[in-house]
Design a protein around this motif. Structure first.
Motif, PDB file in Angstrom:
ATOM      1  N   ALA C 130       0.824  -1.205   0.000  1.00  0.00           N
ATOM      2  CA  ALA C 130       0.000   0.000   0.000  1.00  0.00           C
ATOM      3  C   ALA C 130       0.861   1.260   0.000  1.00  0.00           C
ATOM      4  O   ALA C 130       0.592   2.210  -0.747  1.00  0.00           O
ATOM      5  CB  ALA C 130      -0.928  -0.018   1.215  1.00  0.00           C
ATOM      6  N   ASP C 131       1.922   1.245   0.795  1.00  0.00           N
ATOM      7  CA  ASP C 131       2.780   2.425   0.873  1.00  0.00           C
ATOM      8  C   ASP C 131       3.425   2.727  -0.477  1.00  0.00           C
ATOM      9  O   ASP C 131       3.473   3.874  -0.925  1.00  0.00           O
ATOM     10  CB  ASP C 131       3.880   2.209   1.928  1.00  0.00           C
ATOM     11  CG  ASP C 131       3.303   2.230   3.338  1.00  0.00           C
ATOM     12  OD1 ASP C 131       2.098   2.579   3.464  1.00  0.00           O
ATOM     13  OD2 ASP C 131       4.023   1.883   4.293  1.00  0.00           O
ATOM     14  N   ARG C 132       3.918   1.674  -1.120  1.00  0.00           N
ATOM     15  CA  ARG C 132       4.585   1.875  -2.410  1.00  0.00           C
ATOM     16  C   ARG C 132       3.594   2.358  -3.472  1.00  0.00           C
ATOM     17  O   ARG C 132       3.895   3.250  -4.253  1.00  0.00           O
ATOM     18  CB  ARG C 132       5.207   0.567  -2.885  1.00  0.00           C
ATOM     19  CG  ARG C 132       6.479   0.219  -2.150  1.00  0.00           C
ATOM     20  CD  ARG C 132       6.758  -1.277  -2.302  1.00  0.00           C
ATOM     21  NE  ARG C 132       7.858  -1.700  -1.460  1.00  0.00           N
ATOM     22  CZ  ARG C 132       9.124  -1.696  -1.858  1.00  0.00           C
ATOM     23  NH1 ARG C 132       9.429  -1.281  -3.059  1.00  0.00           N
ATOM     24  NH2 ARG C 132      10.085  -2.085  -1.047  1.00  0.00           N
ATOM     25  N   LEU C 133       2.424   1.724  -3.491  1.00  0.00           N
ATOM     26  CA  LEU C 133       1.436   2.105  -4.501  1.00  0.00           C
ATOM     27  C   LEU C 133       0.959   3.536  -4.277  1.00  0.00           C
ATOM     28  O   LEU C 133       0.782   4.320  -5.209  1.00  0.00           O
ATOM     29  CB  LEU C 133       0.263   1.128  -4.475  1.00  0.00           C
ATOM     30  CG  LEU C 133       0.596  -0.275  -5.003  1.00  0.00           C
ATOM     31  CD1 LEU C 133      -0.523  -1.262  -4.675  1.00  0.00           C
ATOM     32  CD2 LEU C 133       0.848  -0.242  -6.513  1.00  0.00           C
ATOM     33  N   LYS C 134       0.766   3.866  -3.002  1.00  0.00           N
ATOM     34  CA  LYS C 134       0.287   5.209  -2.679  1.00  0.00           C
ATOM     35  C   LYS C 134       1.318   6.257  -3.105  1.00  0.00           C
ATOM     36  O   LYS C 134       0.961   7.318  -3.640  1.00  0.00           O
ATOM     37  CB  LYS C 134       0.003   5.316  -1.173  1.00  0.00           C
ATOM     38  CG  LYS C 134      -0.730   6.577  -0.766  1.00  0.00           C
ATOM     39  CD  LYS C 134      -1.385   6.393   0.579  1.00  0.00           C
ATOM     40  CE  LYS C 134      -2.177   7.598   1.072  1.00  0.00           C
ATOM     41  NZ  LYS C 134      -2.084   8.838   0.338  1.00  0.00           N
ATOM     42  N   ALA C 135       2.583   5.910  -2.901  1.00  0.00           N
ATOM     43  CA  ALA C 135       3.640   6.841  -3.303  1.00  0.00           C
ATOM     44  C   ALA C 135       3.588   7.099  -4.807  1.00  0.00           C
ATOM     45  O   ALA C 135       3.689   8.244  -5.262  1.00  0.00           O
ATOM     46  CB  ALA C 135       5.012   6.268  -2.909  1.00  0.00           C
ATOM     47  N   VAL C 136       3.409   6.041  -5.582  1.00  0.00           N
ATOM     48  CA  VAL C 136       3.319   6.207  -7.034  1.00  0.00           C
ATOM     49  C   VAL C 136       2.081   7.009  -7.404  1.00  0.00           C
ATOM     50  O   VAL C 136       2.123   7.923  -8.237  1.00  0.00           O
ATOM     51  CB  VAL C 136       3.307   4.831  -7.732  1.00  0.00           C
ATOM     52  CG1 VAL C 136       2.958   4.962  -9.210  1.00  0.00           C
ATOM     53  CG2 VAL C 136       4.650   4.126  -7.558  1.00  0.00           C
ATOM     54  N   MET C 137       0.960   6.670  -6.766  1.00  0.00           N
ATOM     55  CA  MET C 137      -0.292   7.369  -7.079  1.00  0.00           C
ATOM     56  C   MET C 137      -0.160   8.851  -6.771  1.00  0.00           C
ATOM     57  O   MET C 137      -0.618   9.704  -7.540  1.00  0.00           O
ATOM     58  CB  MET C 137      -1.457   6.769  -6.272  1.00  0.00           C
ATOM     59  CG  MET C 137      -1.836   5.364  -6.721  1.00  0.00           C
ATOM     60  SD  MET C 137      -2.826   4.481  -5.495  1.00  0.00           S
ATOM     61  CE  MET C 137      -4.384   5.344  -5.599  1.00  0.00           C
ATOM     62  N   ASP C 138       0.477   9.164  -5.645  1.00  0.00           N
ATOM     63  CA  ASP C 138       0.603  10.569  -5.251  1.00  0.00           C
ATOM     64  C   ASP C 138       1.536  11.324  -6.191  1.00  0.00           C
ATOM     65  O   ASP C 138       1.302  12.486  -6.512  1.00  0.00           O
ATOM     66  CB  ASP C 138       1.130  10.658  -3.803  1.00  0.00           C
ATOM     67  CG  ASP C 138       0.085  10.182  -2.804  1.00  0.00           C
ATOM     68  OD1 ASP C 138      -1.100  10.051  -3.228  1.00  0.00           O
ATOM     69  OD2 ASP C 138       0.427   9.922  -1.639  1.00  0.00           O
TER      70      ASP C 138
END
Lengths: 225, 432, 861
Positions: C130-138
């Motif tokens: 989740a952290d990695r995906l959120k970073a990309v999304m942001d």
């Protein structure tokens, strides 16, 4: 009652499902195949052989032919190999001494020897073993066991654990092309008798005089060519 | 007995002990690790070195029985000193062969099934019976020789019959296999008998050549000549066997030929060494004993290759050839499951070569060691039990013995007396 | 069908029942002795649906003993008996993989220091993902997260949950159909649909079957026997293949043709059919665009709205009213909303049309343009191009035009070329000219994947708050093209990839890019859900263990048969594998707790119950196709999809041909208004007048040779450096890269990847059977044991695809392949329907020796 099998080479698509379902149901250890399908003359699955200038890729499944005149049974010194009253040729794992005389006697190369401790696959919970999970005895004789003793010979039993209870062999229930027909060849009303009625058929290695009970219905490929 | 003979008798015992120890260790390895690691065999090449050793040893066993029986029954006084040795080889070969077949079993723990339910249609059952009977009669013959039994001739007749039966059964064990073109011929049982004769004579030739002083040159020449004739008969049979396959014309015949081609050197040695032996035996006039030794050894080695070549053309080629629908020819072999997937990664192959691996070579020493041990025990036994006779003969030399024989010829039972005296002579020869 | 066959079927059913009963321990055993001697194995048979991406969707049953599946058989419970038994060698041995060494049992997270995947607990893994995906999304926007979910048909509940997840996050769905190279672009170009096909039990109704680019006997294994039945019923099966294949052996006739020249053959056949007057004139008039007039100056179709005296007929905005000419030579407006009644029109017309603006344009009907375009396409020309003898071409043209019903199977091997669509369009022309479309056992079919959506899945796929995107990930490799649709690739590129049940690091022709992008950090995050430890799992940042199709509840369909089936939970998944529905919900809430309201409320132990709720919801809201089915019914066995036409078997385009409904038929889950613009006439369109088609002179079906517009255009030296076509065909032992680690399959192949060549090609290179060789080009390499196949057409190196890198010394066979994008594929963009397709086979290579005799010994010498 004489159990027999007909293999319609015109229907066989060479998929090897029979060989695999046989291995899966009969707990055949790694490296052991009771049933095999190959194309005469072709170097590999999916390749062909040139005959009369044209490629051919006929699929021929071979497993124990359950010979009426079974050389393996004749040569077995202990009677471990025997023919039951359905005409099925079986091996009693508890009487086999592993002399492999039957392997030398069988022209069909269908007999398999347990050269090592039969094993499954290493997996999630240690070793995984597949297959019908219980022993099966016929008149006291151990004709199926999920974990084979080392150093004994094994081969197709027509799925004795099923046929003795009215079922049919796994390769016949499992053939997606419905190319395998099993039944009592002495009963004219049986499926196999009906299927073969009026049809041309042949047996493998006729010259050996083994009188196989696996009949092959030739493919139409090459007919009249 | 001199110190020298004491010393020379020690090393065979040590050799036998080492062979048995190493062979046992290798067999235990095979039993515990399984034949996948313990042998080079496969489902297609299902019989290996141990079967070759079995046939090899049983050939010497039966062949030596032929020789022993021949000497006694044909009343070859000039060869009589060899009878005890021949009989010892007969028993040793047979027991060694029995051990070989036991080692070869995949599941020896089930061996009782062989006794509780022998299958009368199996040549292997008859082989077991023939071998057992042969061994029993050979033991009786050993005792008869040792005890100078009056019934020796009777037992030697039985010995001859049992040897003949054993080789016939051996031959049929292979010849009845319709699946194997290399075996399936009338030649096979005939040749098995001939090969046994060759083996028996080859050992006789070697032993007699080593002890040439005990035999008249004519006797040695006779032996050489007999061996040469036997080899020629065998070679003729071998050529017919090859011709049958060559002119058979079937795909399986072609497969067998191809298999021979793949181990052509073995085949050349199988035929070439005995053929060379024939020339050496017949033409080596300068030093006949040396020629005999060389010819005999060439023959023995040739027979080992012969036994190996029992296997290669039969197993290194497929048995079943399948044509296509509506195309009666040509036909092709289908790959078979090798049983070696866990070892080689190849689950299926048309045919497999075979190279006996270390464990097979090592376990081969067990039957050889046992055979050697049996031989030594028999020699020791005959020497021990036969002592009184030897002592009775005193310190006479050969000429005296001859005279004795002549004297005895007028006795009531001349034949028995002859044999007895011949044995006495032999005993003394041994002692010298 | 003969009586024999019928009795066989009933026999099978009877014995199967007996066996099942005996094995279940519920049947009475025949002999008392058997009872005394033998115990029935403890356990039971449970039915599920085999669901790799193979289109089989075979009903299988597993025998569960002591918590493990010990053996597998086909369920053989299809009401249409000839479908039994359904299931192949791979499916009946998958039990060896469920418990095998590659089974993924624990969540894995990459250790940044060692680069190795390490086992961890669920919360750690989900948080890391989740952290990695959120970073990309942001950083790049949510659409820079690409999502792969294999194929639709293999799952609607669990796979549906990743679609739901993607649709709420605004991630870009990577269309599985085109990603797999399976999208036959001729379908939307000609019929306006994603694709259509006969279900395989219709094959037995065909009297004449022509197969192009499909090795049915290998790649449609559970369906293949229907071709045998067709032959047994007196039908003729003709297989067109450069190579002698299993399908060639099982056909009535094998026609050998040069690779990638199918279109030339089809055009010559079309010419003969037209020239000899064998075409179905009324069909052409009523259902195709062949009577419609084209302005010969512009190449555009003439619209009724522009013609003097005519006006557009009332129709939705996505249709256009075009013009045809009546028997008297007068133009009339052709109703795009209603097919039929055009028997009186003139099919072949050359003349002029007066427009409303007072000008007169020269016009020709589509049929006239077609006839002109075929002028040079003689049998002799086709023979020179394809190497098929002239007589064969002429004979087959007459046979396929006169024997009905005639069915064309056009497979992936034909589609996966740069000009694959031209072949499909040419073959579709034959099917239409002969009037076989809309008939039982007739028409044209494509079988290349279990992509098809067969009911309305919106109730589960679409969350309350929708944020839906898609992308075509070829652009990650090629960069943006001048001809592309802008919404086909996210503005900031592909920065993270969520993979459900796929192995793109081995299996995709962008594998090279994916691997290097992962290594360079351009692809910042890779999260994988799987039940096997694939190459992709090993290269991931986070891997989440999922259940197999024996360990969860799932709802499946396939284009090959009409049955809706369930995967059922027979056993608990081993280790800590958990159902995807739970994984996806947790991943969403780990990314942002506010997504909790987009999901049912449940914990891990309730996942199976929630899946059952979703099942009921999907059936209830799935439209007429499934709303007559109940969950209880499906738990017992297959439930049949509803279809509109009368009779037992669904007939594609039945309502178009028999009820006059305009083309296209609906391509679920899309609404009609997004696909209808592909065939604005409401008809089967052989003439395309979009600029790109005009520019490339592909208005009408035509033939263009392989490699000229791709390999040779990019590198003229490729013509000599890489003279072989590199074909990565499907193997009977794998479904793409699934089953590669199945121990039984490995045994059957002697564990050896192989390269197949014609003996002459090998000889030219000094290569022999059993050599270890390497196929290579400027992009990559791939090794295998050399097998010589005399049945192969020269000029090819064939590799049976699907091997994981670990079996190939780290190589990827996809490293040679490049995702060429054909501009006609970019005229529209609708994920999974009209989108750049992968031209796997458009790949030139050469082969060289690695090691003499270095291959594992072949089966035969």
């Amino acid at each position: 009652m004489r159990y027999a099998m007909a293999i319609d080479l015109d229907r066989c698509i060479g998929c090897r499902t029979c060989a695999v379902i046989c291995k899966d149901h009969n707990a055949e250890p790694r490296g052991i195949w009771w049933n095999r399908v190959f194309s005469p003359g072709a170097p590999e699955y999916g390749t062909s052989v040139i005959v009369d200038g044209m490629p051919r890729m006929e699929f021929v499944p071979i497993s124990c032919q359950h010979c009426e005149n079974a050389p393996c049974q004749q040569v077995c010194p202990t009677g471990a190999t025997y023919t039951d009253d359905t005409g099925t040729v079986l091996v009693d794992y508890e009487k086999c001494i592993g002399c492999r005389y039957c392997i030398t006697a069988c022209p069909y190369e269908v007999r398999q020897f347990n050269w090592s401790k039969p094993d499954g696959v290493e997996g999630v919970d240690g070793e995984y073993r597949w297959g019908y999970p219980e022993d099966y005895r016929q008149d006291g004789r151990l004709v199926y066991t999920p974990v084979r003793p080392e150093g004994v010979v094994e081969k197709c039993t027509f799925c004795v654990q099923y046929t003795n209870q009215g079922g049919i062999p796994a390769c016949c229930t499992g053939c997606p092309a419905n190319a395998r027909i099993f039944g009592d060849i002495e009963d004219p009303e049986s499926e196999i008798s009906q299927y073969m009625s009026g049809r041309q058929w042949l047996v493998l290695g006729e010259s050996f005089g083994t009188k196989p009970k696996v009949y092959y219905l030739p493919s139409t490929r090459g007919e009249g060519e | 007995m001199t110190e020298q003979t004491q010393h020379t008798r020690k090393w065979p015992i040590i050799l036998a002990a080492v062979f048995i120890a190493v062979g046992c260790a290798a067999w235990i390895c095979q039993l515990t690790m399984g034949l996948l690691v313990g042998s080079g065999m496969s489902n297609t090449f299902a019989w290996g070195l141990m079967i070759a050793v079995f046939a090899f040893l049983v050939g010497f066993g039966a062949g030596s029985q032929f020789v022993a029986s021949y000497i006694v029954l044909a009343n070859r006084k000039d060869l009589m000193p060899y009878v005890k040795t021949a009989q010892a080889v007969a028993l040793a070969g047979a027991i060694g062969a029995g051990v070989a077949i036991l080692i070869d079993l995949g599941h020896p723990a089930h061996i009782m099934a062989m006794l509780t339910g022998p299958n009368p249609t199996s040549a292997l059952t008859w082989d077991m019976i023939a071998l057992t009977v042969f061994i029993v009669i050979a033991i009786i013959n050993v005792i008869a020789i040792a005890r100078n039994s009056k019934a020796l001739k009777f037992w030697m007749v039985l010995g001859l019959i049992s040897a003949f039966a054993l080789q016939l059964v051996e031959g049929l064990l292979f010849a009845l296999m319709e699946a194997r073109v290399w075996w399936h011929s009338f030649i096979m049982p005939v040749d098995f008998i001939v090969v046994a004769v060759v083996c028996g004579l080859a050992i006789a030739v070697i032993v007699c050549a080593l002890k040439k002083d005990e035999f008249k040159p004519e006797a040695l020449h006779d032996l050489s000549f007999l061996l040469a004739v036997a080899i020629i008969v065998h070679l003729v049979l071998a050529v017919i066997e090859l011709a049958i396959v060559c002119f058979g014309g079937s795909a399986a015949d072609g497969g067998a030929l191809a298999a021979i081609g793949s181990v052509w050197l073995f085949y050349v040695l199988e035929l070439g060494l005995p053929l060379a032996a024939v020339f050496v035996l017949l033409l080596g006039k300068k030093d006949p004993a040396k020629s005999m030794l060389v010819g005999g050894v060439l023959t023995v080695v040739g027979m080992f290759f012969h036994r190996l070549m029992l296997l290669y053309p039969a197993f290194a080629s497929p048995t079943l050839y399948v044509p296509l629908s509506n195309e009666p020819s040509p036909s092709w072999a289908l790959p078979a499951s090798t049983g070696l997937y866990n070892h080689t990664g190849n689950a299926f192959e048309i045919a497999q070569g075979y190279i006996p691996n270390f464990f097979e070579w090592a376990s081969m020493l067990l039957p050889l060691g046992v055979a050697l041990a049996v031989f030594l025990v028999v020699v020791w036994f005959v020497a021990k039990v036969g002592k009184p006779a030897a002592e009775a003969s005193g310190a006479q030399d050969t000429i005296e013995v001859k005279e004795t024989v002549e004297v005895h010829e007028s006795a009531d039972d001349p034949e028995v007396a002859e044999v007895k005296e011949a044995l006495v002579e032999q005993e003394r020869g041994e002692d010298r | 069908m003969s009586e024999r066959n019928l009795s066989r079927r009933s026999f099978l059913a009877g014995t199967a029942a007996t066996t099942a009963a005996a094995c279940l321990g519920t049947g009475a055993l025949p002999a008392a002795k058997a009872l005394a001697e033998n115990v029935d194995p403890a356990g039971e048979w449970v039915r599920t649906t085999c669901s790799p991406n193979c289109t089989g969707a075979c009903g299988l049953k597993g025998f569960v003993h002591e918590g493990q599946i010990k053996m597998i058989s086909q369920a053989s419970d299809y009401p249409f008996e000839q479908y039994n038994p359904r299931g192949c060698l791979k499916g009946v041995s998958v039990n060896t993989m469920l418990y095998g060494p590659h089974r993924l049992t624990k969540p894995l997270v990459k250790n940044e220091d060692t680069g190795k995947m390490e086992e961890t607990d669920w919360d750690t893994a989900l948080t890391a993902a989740a952290d990695r995906l959120k970073a990309v999304m942001d950083t790049y926007g949510p659409e820079s997260v690409g999502v792969i979910w294999q194929v639709q048909g293999t799952g609607h509940i669990q796979k549906g949950s990743i679609i739901r997840l993607s649709n709420m996050m605004g991630w870009s769905a990577i269309g599985c159909y085109e990603m797999n190279g399976d999208l036959p672009m001729f379908w939307p170009e000609t019929f306006g649909v994603q694709s259509e096909e006969l279900e395989s039990y219709c094959w037995e109704d065909s009297k004449y079957t022509m197969i192009f680019g499909s090795n049915v006997m290998v790649t449609r294994l559970p369906d293949a026997h229907f071709l045998n039945i067709s032959r047994e019923n007196g039908g003729k099966v003709v297989n067109f293949d450069p190579n002698y294949s299993a399908t060639s052996e099982k056909s009535t006739e094998w026609v050998r043709l040069k690779p990638d020249t199918d279109a030339a053959f089809a055009l010559a056949v079309a010419k003969i059919i037209i020239d000899d007057g064998l075409y179905d004139e009324n069909f052409c008039k009523n259902f195709t665009d062949l009577p419609l007039l084209v302005d010969t100056a512009t190449g555009k179709r003439i619209e009724a709205a522009n013609v003097a005296g005519l006006s557009a007929l009332p129709s939705p905005a996505y249709r256009t009213t075009y013009v045809a000419v009546n028997a008297a030579g007068a133009p009339f407006a052709v109703n795009p909303e209603r097919l039929g009644g055009m028997e009186g029109c003139t099919l072949e017309y050359t003349g002029s049309v007066r427009l409303k603006d007072g000008t007169t344009v020269n016009a020709k009907s589509g049929f006239r343009l077609l006839r002109e375009s075929l002028v040079g396409k003689t049998a002799q020309w086709a023979s020179d191009t394809t190497s098929i003898p002239v007589e064969t071409i002429e004979r087959i043209a007459h046979e396929c035009a006169t024997i009905k019903p005639m069915h064309i199977i056009f497979g992936g091997a034909g589609t996966q070329w740069y000009h694959g669509d031209l072949k499909g369009r040419s073959l579709a022309l034959i099917a239409a000219l002969t009037g076989n479309i809309g008939q039982l056992g007739g028409g044209i079919s494509t079988y290349v994947g279990q992509y098809k959506t067969r009911f309305i899945p919106a109730s589960w796929f679409n969350p309350p708050r929708m944020n839906k995107h898609s992308m075509s990930f070829q652009y990650a490799v090629t960069g943006r093209t001048p001809t592309m649709q802008q919404n086909a690739f996210p503005p900031n590129g592909l920065k993270a990839l969520v993979v459900g049940w796929g192995n793109p690091m081995d299996q995709h022709n962008v594998a090279n890019w994916l691997r290097s992008a992962k290594e360079s950090g351009e692809l910042e995050c890779l999260v994988t859900l799987d039940f096997q430890r694939t190459t992709t799992v090993d290269m991931s940042d986070v891997a989440l263990p999922a259940p197999s199709w024996y360990e969860k509840l799932e709802l499946t369909t396939t284009p090959l048969h009409p049955w809706v089936q369930l995967q059922q939970q027979m056993v608990d998944p081993p280790g800590e594998a958990r159902p995807e529905i739970w994984i996806c919900k947790e991943l969403a809430t780990h990314i942002d707790p506010s997504y909790a309201d987009q999901w049912p409320v449940f914990d891990e132990s309730q996942a199976e119950q929630v899946a059952d709720d979703v099942l009921r919801m999907l059936l209830q809201n799935g439209g007429p196709y499934v709303n007559q089915l109940t969950a209880e019914q499906l738990r017992e066995g297959p439930g049949k999809l509803w279809h509109a036409n009368p009779g037992e078997k669904r007939i594609p385009f039945w309502s178009q041909i028999h009820e006059g409904t305009p083309f296209p038929s609906q391509s679920l889950p899309n609404a009609i208004d997004v696909t209808a613009p592909f065939v604005r006439s409401g008809r089967i369109q052989f003439y395309r007048d979009e600029d790109e088609f005009l520019r490339l002179e592909e208005q009408l079906p035509c033939y263009k040779p392989a490699f000229e517009d791709t390999e040779y255009a990019a590198d003229p030296e490729a013509r000599t450096k890489y003279p072989l076509a590199f074909i990565t065909r499907n193997s009977t032992y794998r479904v793409h890269s699934t089953y590669v680690n199945n121990p039984f399959m490995l045994e059957l192949q002697n564990s050896m990847p192989k390269i197949f060549m014609n003996p002459d090609d090998a000889k030219e290179r000094g290569l022999e059977s059993g050599d270890l060789v390497e196929a290579y080009n400027g992009r990559g390499k791939c090794q295998g044991g050399l097998v010589l196949d005399p049945g192969m057409y020269p000029g090819q190196a064939i590799f049976d695809q699907g091997w994981w890198s670990e079996y190939m010394d780290g190589d990827s066979y996809n490293s040679l392949i490049y995702p060429w994008i054909n501009p006609t594929n970019e005229v529209y963009y609708l994920s999974g329907v009209w989108s750049p397709n992968m031209a796997w086979n458009e790949c030139a290579c050469n082969v060289r020796l690695l090691q003499k005799g270095g291959a594992r010994k072949e089966v035969m010498q």
